[in-house]
Design an enzyme around this catalytic site. Structure first.
Site, PDB file in Angstrom:
ATOM      1  N   GLU A  57      35.903  40.686  38.796  1.00  0.00           N
ATOM      2  CA  GLU A  57      36.532  39.531  39.550  1.00  0.00           C
ATOM      3  C   GLU A  57      36.998  38.553  38.476  1.00  0.00           C
ATOM      4  OE1 GLU A  57      33.666  38.098  42.555  1.00  0.00           O
ATOM      5  OE2 GLU A  57      32.740  39.852  41.797  1.00  0.00           O
ATOM      6  N   HIS A  94      37.995  40.465  45.491  1.00  0.00           N
ATOM      7  CA  HIS A  94      36.729  41.074  45.384  1.00  0.00           C
ATOM      8  C   HIS A  94      36.684  42.376  46.065  1.00  0.00           C
ATOM      9  CE1 HIS A  94      32.254  41.057  45.680  1.00  0.00           C
ATOM     10  NE2 HIS A  94      32.010  39.644  45.388  1.00  0.00           N
ATOM     11  N   HIS A 142      31.461  31.856  46.844  1.00  0.00           N
ATOM     12  CA  HIS A 142      32.530  32.490  47.415  1.00  0.00           C
ATOM     13  C   HIS A 142      33.352  31.492  48.511  1.00  0.00           C
ATOM     14  CE1 HIS A 142      32.034  35.492  44.526  1.00  0.00           C
ATOM     15  NE2 HIS A 142      31.270  36.527  45.200  1.00  0.00           N
TER      16      HIS A 142
END
Length: 348
Positions: free
Chosen positions: A312, A177, A103
């Site tokens: 996501e 997210h 991420h």
């Protein structure tokens, strides 16, 4: 009632924007990480509840936040060993998930302060966020200019449009997210999930894709028809063991590349709330909150094991190291654009 957007301080350096549409649906977004902190949407009786996991204190988003509600970049999901080779040069990224990059790194977009500009029209209320990610940030090449537009529409759809340009070739895979619990309490195991995907990307023990794209048929990953999230989550399955539950990318069935289409539908039987996720992306990560624990608290709630789920939209994990996957490389002179939407309604 006209859509409105207001703002207030959210800690010493952060601003919290409140978007309200003509139906009274409310979304709150922070300039820290572009985080969606709250989403208030009605149940079958018209009662509003906050269906988004988050915190009251902005400092909590800098701690063990599990990326609650945040904008994710430069690269959503994992890159193996935090390393990739592009145009003959090897880049080493921040390693923050075992031996892998996750991420965008420890200090990815989810921990950055974004510039904000608000707008309102008769049909929507919106927030334009922008951020310049400098060359070398978290190990990525190129200065990346990013713009994200949140727009709460009167049809109870929260649309998110991403745009980026770079002065060097770089991987880009942006997403949001948010964690959802459509009941506003308890766990999410009774939520009924549909995913418009015939295949998925299995992973190794480090949650890096193996490169295969097997069918979901005959596996606990077959959500082509609605199934309760908890119905098969503890099945004797190697992939579920790797993720401690669901934490996998699904290969979406697309009518054409880049089409904005329905990817998933979730229904909570207790409240009647329905969430549909639409995306232009080729994949979507379904995460069932397997690593949430009772020590996490926010907004007067305890965020225990599997108390929220994530959907996501994304390109596939580790794409910079997988030539067979759709490319995530953005080059100078090109524009990165993708649109996703969370559409809320009420079912039976």
């Amino acid at each position: 009632m006209q859509p409105t957007i207001t703002n207030a301080p959210f800690g010493p350096d952060t601003t919290l924007y409140t978007l309200t549409n003509a139906n009274g649906m409310i979304v709150k977004i922070s300039t820290l990480g572009g985080v969606i902190t709250e989403i208030h949407t009605p149940d079958r009786n018209g009662q509003l509840a906050d269906v988004c996991l988050g915190f009251d204190d902005p400092a909590a988003y800098l701690g063990e936040s599990h990326y609650f509600g945040a904008l994710i970049g430069r690269y959503g999901n994992r890159i193996a060993n935090g390393r990739f080779t592009l145009d003959g040069e090897t880049y080493q990224l921040d390693v923050n998930n075992g031996i892998n990059h996750l991420h965008g790194g420890q200090d990815g977009f989810h921990r950055r302060l974004w510039e904000a500009e608000s707008f309102a029209t008769p049909k929507s209320a919106g927030l334009i966020l922008s951020y310049l990610s400098p060359d070398g940030e978290q190990g990525y090449p190129g200065n990346l200019e990013v713009t994200v537009i949140y727009e709460l529409r009167n049809d109870n759809e929260l649309r998110i449009a991403f745009h980026a340009i770079s002065d060097k070739a770089t991987p880009v895979n942006l997403t949001n997210h948010a964690y959802f619990n459509l009941a506003g309490k308890g766990d999410i195991l009774a939520h009924e999930l549909t995913i418009v995907a015939d295949a998925y990307t299995p992973v190794d023990s480090g949650l890096i894709p193996t490169g295969e794209l097997p069918t979901v048929a005959g596996t606990p990953f077959d959500f082509r028809t609605p199934h309760a999230i908890g119905a098969r989550i503890d099945a004797d399955d190697e992939q579920l063991r790797h993720g401690a539950g669901y934490d996998h990318n699904f290969v979406l069935n697309k009518s054409q590349t880049g089409a904005l289409e329905l990817a998933t539908r979730v229904r909570d039987p207790s409240s009647g709330r329905v969430l549909e996720v639409l995306t232009q992306e080729p994949g979507i990560q379904f995460y069932s909150g397997n690593f949430l624990h009772d020590g996490m608290q926010g907004k007067g709630r305890i965020y225990g094991h599997r108390s929220g789920f994530c959907l996501e939209p994304q390109h596939y994990p580790d794409s910079p190291n997988r030539a067979e996957f759709p490319s995530t490389i953005l080059r100078p002179g090109e524009e990165y654009t993708t649109v996703m939407a969370y559409r809320f309604s009420v079912g039976d």
